[in-house]
Design a protein around this motif. Structure first.
Motif, PDB file in Angstrom:
ATOM      1  N   SER A  46       0.829  -1.217   0.000  1.00 54.35           N
ATOM      2  CA  SER A  46       0.000   0.000   0.000  1.00 54.35           C
ATOM      3  C   SER A  46       0.857   1.258   0.000  1.00 54.35           C
ATOM      4  N   ILE A  47       1.845   1.307   0.878  1.00 57.63           N
ATOM      5  CA  ILE A  47       2.698   2.495   0.994  1.00 57.63           C
ATOM      6  C   ILE A  47       3.478   2.747  -0.289  1.00 57.63           C
ATOM      7  N   LEU A  48       3.873   1.682  -0.998  1.00 58.66           N
ATOM      8  CA  LEU A  48       4.600   1.857  -2.260  1.00 58.66           C
ATOM      9  C   LEU A  48       3.758   2.581  -3.309  1.00 58.66           C
ATOM     10  N   HIS A  49       2.447   2.599  -3.120  1.00 51.94           N
ATOM     11  CA  HIS A  49       1.566   3.298  -4.054  1.00 51.94           C
ATOM     12  C   HIS A  49       1.529   4.802  -3.800  1.00 51.94           C
ATOM     13  N   LEU A  50       1.972   5.246  -2.642  1.00 49.76           N
ATOM     14  CA  LEU A  50       1.957   6.678  -2.341  1.00 49.76           C
ATOM     15  C   LEU A  50       2.782   7.482  -3.346  1.00 49.76           C
ATOM     16  N   PRO A  51       4.063   7.153  -3.578  1.00 52.73           N
ATOM     17  CA  PRO A  51       4.802   7.935  -4.582  1.00 52.73           C
ATOM     18  C   PRO A  51       4.227   7.769  -5.986  1.00 52.73           C
ATOM     19  N   LEU A  52       3.662   6.612  -6.272  1.00 52.63           N
ATOM     20  CA  LEU A  52       3.032   6.395  -7.576  1.00 52.63           C
ATOM     21  C   LEU A  52       1.892   7.389  -7.790  1.00 52.63           C
ATOM     22  N   PHE A  53       1.012   7.502  -6.817  1.00 49.73           N
ATOM     23  CA  PHE A  53      -0.136   8.392  -6.988  1.00 49.73           C
ATOM     24  C   PHE A  53       0.250   9.867  -6.902  1.00 49.73           C
ATOM     25  N   ILE A  54       1.271  10.195  -6.130  1.00 49.21           N
ATOM     26  CA  ILE A  54       1.774  11.577  -6.140  1.00 49.21           C
ATOM     27  C   ILE A  54       2.271  11.922  -7.541  1.00 49.21           C
ATOM     28  N   ALA A  55       3.043  11.010  -8.141  1.00 52.87           N
ATOM     29  CA  ALA A  55       3.548  11.226  -9.506  1.00 52.87           C
ATOM     30  C   ALA A  55       2.406  11.353 -10.499  1.00 52.87           C
ATOM     31  N   ILE A  56       1.401  10.518 -10.359  1.00 52.99           N
ATOM     32  CA  ILE A  56       0.244  10.572 -11.257  1.00 52.99           C
ATOM     33  C   ILE A  56      -0.433  11.938 -11.179  1.00 52.99           C
ATOM     34  N   PHE A  57      -0.697  12.412  -9.979  1.00 46.24           N
ATOM     35  CA  PHE A  57      -1.393  13.693  -9.832  1.00 46.24           C
ATOM     36  C   PHE A  57      -0.544  14.854 -10.347  1.00 46.24           C
ATOM     37  N   LEU A  58       0.765  14.790 -10.127  1.00 45.40           N
ATOM     38  CA  LEU A  58       1.642  15.844 -10.656  1.00 45.40           C
ATOM     39  C   LEU A  58       1.688  15.803 -12.185  1.00 45.40           C
ATOM     40  N   LEU A  59       1.755  14.605 -12.756  1.00 42.20           N
ATOM     41  CA  LEU A  59       1.763  14.495 -14.215  1.00 42.20           C
ATOM     42  C   LEU A  59       0.460  15.007 -14.824  1.00 42.20           C
ATOM     43  N   ILE A  60      -0.650  14.704 -14.189  1.00 44.08           N
ATOM     44  CA  ILE A  60      -1.935  15.207 -14.697  1.00 44.08           C
ATOM     45  C   ILE A  60      -1.919  16.737 -14.714  1.00 44.08           C
ATOM     46  N   GLU A  61      -1.397  17.313 -13.652  1.00 45.01           N
ATOM     47  CA  GLU A  61      -1.378  18.775 -13.525  1.00 45.01           C
ATOM     48  C   GLU A  61      -0.416  19.441 -14.495  1.00 45.01           C
ATOM     49  N   TYR A  62       0.780  18.865 -14.659  1.00 45.66           N
ATOM     50  CA  TYR A  62       1.832  19.560 -15.402  1.00 45.66           C
ATOM     51  C   TYR A  62       2.201  18.938 -16.750  1.00 45.66           C
ATOM     52  N   GLN A  63       1.853  17.686 -16.953  1.00 42.85           N
ATOM     53  CA  GLN A  63       2.216  17.007 -18.205  1.00 42.85           C
ATOM     54  C   GLN A  63       1.069  16.100 -18.655  1.00 42.85           C
ATOM     55  N   PHE A  64      -0.108  16.695 -18.838  1.00 43.11           N
ATOM     56  CA  PHE A  64      -1.299  15.897 -19.132  1.00 43.11           C
ATOM     57  C   PHE A  64      -1.101  15.021 -20.368  1.00 43.11           C
ATOM     58  N   ASP A  65      -0.598  15.588 -21.446  1.00 44.80           N
ATOM     59  CA  ASP A  65      -0.446  14.824 -22.689  1.00 44.80           C
ATOM     60  C   ASP A  65       0.509  13.651 -22.514  1.00 44.80           C
ATOM     61  N   ALA A  66       1.630  13.886 -21.844  1.00 48.76           N
ATOM     62  CA  ALA A  66       2.585  12.797 -21.605  1.00 48.76           C
ATOM     63  C   ALA A  66       1.943  11.713 -20.746  1.00 48.76           C
ATOM     64  N   PHE A  67       1.226  12.141 -19.712  1.00 46.92           N
ATOM     65  CA  PHE A  67       0.579  11.163 -18.837  1.00 46.92           C
ATOM     66  C   PHE A  67      -0.494  10.371 -19.575  1.00 46.92           C
ATOM     67  N   PHE A  68      -1.212  11.022 -20.467  1.00 46.26           N
ATOM     68  CA  PHE A  68      -2.221  10.328 -21.278  1.00 46.26           C
ATOM     69  C   PHE A  68      -1.589   9.128 -21.970  1.00 46.26           C
ATOM     70  N   TRP A  69      -0.446   9.355 -22.626  1.00 46.85           N
ATOM     71  CA  TRP A  69       0.245   8.272 -23.340  1.00 46.85           C
ATOM     72  C   TRP A  69       0.804   7.233 -22.378  1.00 46.85           C
ATOM     73  N   ILE A  70       1.461   7.682 -21.328  1.00 40.79           N
ATOM     74  CA  ILE A  70       2.083   6.766 -20.363  1.00 40.79           C
ATOM     75  C   ILE A  70       1.030   5.836 -19.763  1.00 40.79           C
ATOM     76  N   LEU A  71      -0.059   6.400 -19.271  1.00 42.93           N
ATOM     77  CA  LEU A  71      -1.080   5.593 -18.613  1.00 42.93           C
ATOM     78  C   LEU A  71      -1.709   4.602 -19.577  1.00 42.93           C
ATOM     79  N   ASN A  72      -2.117   5.070 -20.747  1.00 44.63           N
ATOM     80  CA  ASN A  72      -2.825   4.188 -21.673  1.00 44.63           C
ATOM     81  C   ASN A  72      -1.938   3.083 -22.236  1.00 44.63           C
TER      82      ASN A  72
END
Length: 121
Positions: A46-72
């Motif tokens: 569970s704790i290992l997911h904390l940095p994952l979700f922090i990174a996800i939220f930051l990518l959504i905010e600052y690099q939406f297009d890159a995150f779109f590709w990475i996630l999909n």
């Protein structure tokens, strides 16, 4: 707008899958983590997911297009990983609910990638 709906749909499915992963004790399928006892394994996983979700939220905010590709791309790949590991002795993702989340993420990912490649979104 459609691009955001697809991304947030897949992100929501991923969050549900990660909650299911704790229930299914997914850490038992990973080297090193599989040596941890029940509650310790759950807590570390569970704790290992904390940095994952922090990174996800930051990518959504600052690099939406890159995150779109990475996630999909990841979620299409993720579907194949689960298919390959279907018979793993610690794979507990065999319910209709678990399988539906995994398949839905892969399908939404593939649709999102296709729509983006063909400039439909």
């Amino acid at each position: 707008m459609i691009e955001q709906v697809l991304l947030y749909t897949n992100l929501s499915l991923l969050i549900l899958h990660e909650m299911d992963a704790i229930h299914c004790k997914e850490w038992k399928m990973f080297a090193l983590l599989n040596r941890l006892s029940g509650s310790l394994g759950r807590n570390v996983f569970s704790i290992l997911h904390l940095p994952l979700f922090i990174a996800i939220f930051l990518l959504i905010e600052y690099q939406f297009d890159a995150f779109f590709w990475i996630l999909n791309i990841f979620l299409v790949f993720h579907l194949f990983i689960h298919a390959i590991l279907y018979k793993h002795k610690f794979n507990n993702f065999k319910s209709i609910y678990s399988a539906s989340l995994i398949i839905a993420m892969g399908l939404v990912g593939a649709i999102s990638i296709s729509l983006k490649i063909f400039n439909l979104i």
